[in-house]
Design a protein around this motif. Structure first.
Motif, PDB file in Angstrom:
ATOM      1  N   THR A 312       0.950  -1.259  -0.081  1.00 19.12           N
ATOM      2  CA  THR A 312       0.008  -0.033   0.078  1.00 19.12           C
ATOM      3  C   THR A 312       0.849   1.352  -0.031  1.00 19.12           C
ATOM      4  OG1 THR A 312      -1.503  -1.139   1.129  1.00 19.12           O
ATOM      5  CG2 THR A 312      -2.131   1.291   1.186  1.00 19.12           C
ATOM      6  N   THR A 314       0.670   5.792  -0.091  1.00 17.18           N
ATOM      7  CA  THR A 314      -0.112   6.786   0.384  1.00 17.18           C
ATOM      8  C   THR A 314       0.753   8.187   0.111  1.00 17.18           C
ATOM      9  OG1 THR A 314      -1.472   5.391   1.678  1.00 17.18           O
ATOM     10  CG2 THR A 314      -2.009   7.799   1.437  1.00 17.18           C
ATOM     11  N   GLY A 319      -3.936  12.136   0.650  1.00 11.48           N
ATOM     12  CA  GLY A 319      -4.678  11.868  -0.618  1.00 11.48           C
ATOM     13  C   GLY A 319      -5.041  10.479  -0.321  1.00 11.48           C
ATOM     14  N   ASP A 320      -5.436   9.758  -1.875  1.00 12.33           N
ATOM     15  CA  ASP A 320      -5.868   8.228  -1.671  1.00 12.33           C
ATOM     16  C   ASP A 320      -4.776   7.355  -1.593  1.00 12.33           C
ATOM     17  OD1 ASP A 320      -8.432   9.403  -2.107  1.00 12.33           O
ATOM     18  OD2 ASP A 320      -8.325   9.399  -4.369  1.00 12.33           O
ATOM     19  N   SER A 321      -5.031   6.252  -1.032  1.00 10.51           N
ATOM     20  CA  SER A 321      -4.024   5.077  -0.837  1.00 10.51           C
ATOM     21  C   SER A 321      -4.323   4.141  -2.075  1.00 10.51           C
ATOM     22  CB  SER A 321      -4.375   4.579   0.431  1.00 10.51           C
ATOM     23  OG  SER A 321      -4.087   5.213   1.465  1.00 10.51           O
ATOM     24  N   GLU A 322      -3.362   3.613  -2.506  1.00 10.62           N
ATOM     25  CA  GLU A 322      -3.406   2.711  -3.541  1.00 10.62           C
ATOM     26  C   GLU A 322      -2.906   1.207  -3.089  1.00 10.62           C
ATOM     27  OE1 GLU A 322      -3.115   3.554  -7.918  1.00 10.62           O
ATOM     28  OE2 GLU A 322      -2.181   5.698  -7.186  1.00 10.62           O
TER      29      GLU A 322
END
Length: 546
Positions: A312, A314, A319-322
């Motif tokens: 993961t 971030t 902001g958004d996590s991927e």
């Protein structure tokens, strides 16, 4: 007899005549003539169980032989003359009891044997030993041993452990037996395994070590269970004194029992407990190959049984996590699509069986700042983009297959860099897959090569064999299917009569099992089922009889 018939007849007739006169009042009968006086002073002596003497005076005697013991005999002695016989001198005597054994001793007692010793009886022709469990069981349990007159010690074998026996010894005189001499002793219990220890304990396995109590042990049975659980796992390991438990749950207490198995049965277990450790975290996570929108992350595997990795990332300023899921055999990932000059927090966790997840390890990295360049008007021609060749699919298992290829252009970007093969897992068993390999260049993708591959079915064991049949056990063996299996379920049940199905699980490296504590003279159905991570195979079935 011809010599005395005439005289005996005259004597009888004279006596009848005397009695007749006496009855008619003719007075007392006349005394017998002196020439036919009866013997006097009957004495019996030297009485034994089989004989005694009859003595008159100091010289005349006869020994009566082949008598029965403890029997009263009436004896009549006649003085026999050439022409007549006297009245009988009468008496009685009782023969003695047959001599019995003495000093009966039971010694050298084990779980299945004991020795019997006694002091011999004079004149005995042999000895009979009867022995049986001191219970209210069937009289058929009584057994008999006969030995000759020179034997005064025997060993009784095939006894039941931890059982009180009564042992009786008779002195034999032909077909007649003396009074018995009896004693009782209890056999020892089966000696259990000793000194159970644990070593090399990690999150999913532990090595067991113990000591054998006797050379008569034919098998050790290991049973283990989560201390607060109900499902018991059992494996017969043969005569080895160590065993590796696998596929355990992390941070869980297990109770382990090791049973020593003898021909006569199963001893009490030696038991101990241990607790598995937490699953390990990924090791040495690092970053490299930075650009304005990507960087590569690498790490070391913490254990051999990692199924997947969860990655993961971030932006640290929000902001958004991927997230990406990486196969457990890989240890690198190229994170792309990032913002330039931005700091990212990268978290990596290892995922094990039963979805158990390790703690996350953290890495903070920043992408490269974008720079402005002045482009020249030089016209270039794009380099050709090649595909791959010799694409192959092999090493198929029930849940994986390997794809490999040859690279035609060194500018290809593979995952990871330089890799020309990849194991695809986890896949469904007995399922066809289409696999495509596409080379990736900086300026775009090259031609795609594709092949079809199929995973193996969940293969069953083969060639069930039965051996070592005995009254309460038999051994089964089988040929293992192609790996990898997780182990085998063994199910057995009497084909007729009472008895429910029993089930045992053995490890993947076991292909034989001694099944004990069975009913004698009974036919059983036996099934062996291979267990896989994705399910179970068809059953290998057969029959076996004790």
């Amino acid at each position: 007899m011809s010599d005395i018939v005439e005289g005996l007849t005259k004597t009888v007739c004279d006596r009848v005549d005397d009695l007749d006169r006496q009855i008619k009042g003719g007075g007392e009968p006349a005394p017998p003539p002196a020439s036919v006086a009866p013997p006097r002073d009957l004495v019996t002596s030297d009485i034994t169980a089989r004989s005694f003497q009859v003595v008159q005076g100091t010289e005349n005697s006869v020994e009566l032989n082949y008598l029965n013991s403890l029997t009263e005999y009436q004896v009549a002695v006649f003085a026999v003359y050439r022409s007549s016989a006297s009245e009988a001198l009468r008496g009685s005597a009782t023969t003695l009891a047959l001599p019995m054994v003495n000093d009966l001793e039971l010694f050298d007692i084990s779980h299945s044997t004991m020795r019997v010793r006694w002091r011999t009886a004079a004149g005995a022709s042999g000895y009979m030993i009867l022995y049986a469990p001191l219970t209210e069981g069937d009289l058929a349990d009584e057994k008999e041993v006969k030995v000759g007159d020179s034997v005064n010690e025997v060993e009784l074998e095939g006894l039941t452990p931890a059982t009180e026996y009564t042992v009786t010894v008779y002195a034999m005189y032909g077909e007649e037996a003396s009074d018995p001499m009896t004693s009782q002793q209890t056999t020892l219990p089966l000696t259990p395994a000793i000194n159970l220890r644990f070593s090399d304990v990690d999150h999913s396995s532990s090595r067991l070590t113990w000591e054998s109590p006797s050379s008569k042990v034919i098998n050790f049975r290991v049973m283990y269970v989560k201390t607060n659980g109900v499902q018991t796992n059992e494996v017969d390991v043969g005569r080895v004194t160590n065993w590796q438990l696998k596929n355990l749950t992390s941070l869980t207490e297990y109770t382990v029992g090791v049973f020593a198995v003898y021909n006569e049965g199963q001893a009490e277990p030696v038991t101990e407990s241990f607790t598995t450790q937490t699953v390990p975290d990924p090791l040495d996570m690092k970053s490299s190959d930075f650009s304005t929108d990507s960087f590569r992350v690498t790490w070391r595997h913490p254990a051999s049984d990692v199924l997947l990795y969860r990655l993961t990332w971030t932006p640290t300023e929000g902001g958004d996590s991927e997230e990406a899921i990486v196969q457990g055999h890989l240890n690198t990932y190229w994170i792309k699509g990032l913002n330039p000059a931005t700091e990212y927090e990268v978290l990596l966790a290892a995922i094990y069986q039963n979805d158990v997840e390790s703690d996350e390890v953290i890495l903070i990295e920043t992408t490269v700042e974008r720079t402005t360049t002045v482009a020249t008007t030089t016209t270039t021609t794009a380099a050709p983009r090649f595909g791959v060749r010799n694409m192959r699919i092999d090493e198929e298992t029930t849940f994986s297959m390997r794809v490999s290829w040859q690279q035609l252009d060194s500018r290809n970007r593979t995952v990871p860099t330089g890799q020309t093969s990849l194991v695809l897992q986890p896949l469904l068993s007995d399922t066809e897959y289409k696999i495509s390999v596409t080379p990736v260049y900086g300026e775009g993708d090259g031609p795609t090569a594709a092949r079809m591959g199929r995973t193996l079915p969940l293969s069953a064991p083969r060639n069930l064999r039965v051996s070592e049949e005995w009254y309460n056990r038999f051994r089964i063996s089988w040929d293992a299917p192609p790996p990898p299996t997780m182990g085998y379920r063994v199910v057995y049940q009497p084909l007729s009569g009472p008895g429910s199905a029993l089930e045992t699980f053995v490890g993947e490296d076991v292909n034989t099992m001694l099944i004990v504590n069975l009913l004698s003279g009974t036919e059983y159905s036996v099934k062996v089922i291979a267990s896989y991570t994705t399910g179970s195979s068809e059953a290998l079935s057969g029959k076996a009889k004790t």
